[in-house]
Each structure stands twice: as C-alpha cells, then as structure tokens.
Design a protein around this motif. Structure first.
Motif, PDB file in Angstrom:
ATOM      1  N   ALA A 149       0.817  -1.221   0.000  1.00 17.22           N
ATOM      2  CA  ALA A 149       0.000   0.000   0.000  1.00 17.22           C
ATOM      3  C   ALA A 149       0.849   1.267   0.000  1.00 17.22           C
ATOM      4  N   GLY A 150       2.170   1.114   0.108  1.00 16.98           N
ATOM      5  CA  GLY A 150       3.041   2.262  -0.079  1.00 16.98           C
ATOM      6  C   GLY A 150       3.613   2.938   1.149  1.00 16.98           C
ATOM      7  N   ILE A 151       3.776   2.210   2.260  1.00 15.42           N
ATOM      8  CA  ILE A 151       4.492   2.828   3.381  1.00 15.42           C
ATOM      9  C   ILE A 151       5.925   3.090   2.920  1.00 15.42           C
ATOM     10  N   ASP A 152       6.601   4.000   3.594  1.00 17.09           N
ATOM     11  CA  ASP A 152       7.948   4.379   3.184  1.00 17.09           C
ATOM     12  C   ASP A 152       9.041   3.550   3.852  1.00 17.09           C
ATOM     13  N   GLY A 153       8.714   2.909   4.976  1.00 16.75           N
ATOM     14  CA  GLY A 153       9.711   2.120   5.669  1.00 16.75           C
ATOM     15  C   GLY A 153       9.092   1.286   6.766  1.00 16.75           C
ATOM     16  N   LEU A 154       9.899   0.374   7.305  1.00 15.57           N
ATOM     17  CA  LEU A 154       9.458  -0.554   8.341  1.00 15.57           C
ATOM     18  C   LEU A 154      10.488  -0.574   9.462  1.00 15.57           C
ATOM     19  N   LEU A 155      10.019  -0.404  10.681  1.00 12.35           N
ATOM     20  CA  LEU A 155      10.857  -0.486  11.877  1.00 12.35           C
ATOM     21  C   LEU A 155      10.325  -1.649  12.709  1.00 12.35           C
ATOM     22  N   LEU A 156      11.178  -2.666  12.903  1.00 10.67           N
ATOM     23  CA  LEU A 156      10.751  -3.864  13.615  1.00 10.67           C
ATOM     24  C   LEU A 156      11.177  -3.826  15.076  1.00 10.67           C
ATOM     25  N   LYS A 157      10.346  -4.417  15.916  1.00 13.56           N
ATOM     26  CA  LYS A 157      10.669  -4.593  17.326  1.00 13.56           C
ATOM     27  C   LYS A 157      11.527  -5.836  17.459  1.00 13.56           C
ATOM     28  N   PRO A 158      12.369  -5.931  18.453  1.00 12.48           N
ATOM     29  CA  PRO A 158      12.504  -5.007  19.572  1.00 12.48           C
ATOM     30  C   PRO A 158      13.172  -3.703  19.124  1.00 12.48           C
ATOM     31  N   LEU A 159      12.712  -2.615  19.705  1.00 12.35           N
ATOM     32  CA  LEU A 159      13.211  -1.291  19.355  1.00 12.35           C
ATOM     33  C   LEU A 159      14.542  -1.025  20.033  1.00 12.35           C
ATOM     34  N   THR A 160      15.478  -0.484  19.259  1.00 10.72           N
ATOM     35  CA  THR A 160      16.748  -0.029  19.818  1.00 10.72           C
ATOM     36  C   THR A 160      16.964   1.408  19.360  1.00 10.72           C
ATOM     37  N   VAL A 161      17.700   2.166  20.142  1.00 11.19           N
ATOM     38  CA  VAL A 161      17.977   3.555  19.804  1.00 11.19           C
ATOM     39  C   VAL A 161      18.676   3.637  18.450  1.00 11.19           C
ATOM     40  N   GLU A 162      19.708   2.823  18.263  1.00  7.51           N
ATOM     41  CA  GLU A 162      20.495   2.879  17.034  1.00  7.51           C
ATOM     42  C   GLU A 162      19.647   2.573  15.810  1.00  7.51           C
TER      43      GLU A 162
END
Length: 140
Positions: free
Chosen positions: A105-118
C-alpha cells in the motif's frame, strides 16, 4: 542533549509524530528520537491530524496496531491528510501478513521490534534523507 547525539541533526530538527495504541511503544520511540528531532507522542491519528494543521510532520511513525484496528484504508487517509509526510510502520515482526499489505500500500519504511535507539535513529535518518549528510560529515 544525550551522549551520542549528532548536533548537526539536532540543528536540522525534523518534526516526527509517533502514533500507536500501545503507550509503551509511543513513549519509547519519543524518548529514543527526541534529542535529534522534534518528536511528538500522540495517542491517535485524530490528534495527529489536529496537530498537523499548524505543525506538519516530516515523518509519521505508525504502530501496526492502528492499522489492525482501522484497516488498510487508514493509509490512504493518512496520505490525503498528511500529503508530504513519510510513513514508517512500527511492527512486531515481518511475518505479520498485514506488514506485507502495508508495504504494498506504499508505506515508506518498516521499523521492527525489539526497538533499539540505534536502529530507530538509523531508520528515521534514512527516511529523512540524512544518510548522505552523515556520510559527507564522516568523510571530512
């Protein structure tokens, strides 16, 4: 300012909206990103739309829980209301079928958990076009 914060990015100061139903995810991302960005932790898309009337975001970090709740139709709604805003989907895992649907559907990016600062900062910087600037700074 925290240790490890790039002062050039702090001066650049892009505006981020973090919208997720999960309070912990929202607060964690706001904490991880606020030193290098103007980061707003918002409890709903409606709050984000209201805030965007005066302060347009450069990037929306969107919890997949919002898409689960509202359906894929939420992505075109976001695009219509926040036209120039990039969307970074925050998800538990890549195997969730909804992640693939959001990517189509056109999201620009994906951030997966577990979340880290870096990882969070790297993804945000890449979507905000800071990657090239960082390479230039380190080459000097």
């Amino acid at each position: 300012m925290q240790i490890g914060v790039d002062s050039a990015k702090a001066v650049d100061n892009k505006r981020l909206f973090v919208v997720a139903n999960d309070d912990i995810t929202r607060m964690a991302l706001q904490f991880m990103l606020h030193d290098e960005n103007e980061t707003h932790d918002l409890p709903s898309l409606e709050a984000a739309f209201d805030k965007s009337i005066e302060w347009k975001p450069d990037l929306l970090l969107l919890g997949i829980d919002v898409v689960h709740e509202r359906g894929l139709e939420v992505l075109p709604l976001i695009r219509s209301r926040l036209a120039d805003t990039k969307i970074l989907l925050v998800a538990d895992n890549r195997e969730d079928p909804l992640v693939a649907s959001c990517q189509s559907a056109g999201i620009d990016g994906l951030l997966l958990k577990p979340l880290t600062v870096e990882n969070a900062r790297r993804k945000v910087d890449g979507l905000l076009g800071r990657k090239q600037a960082l390479i230039q700074i380190h080459a000097q």
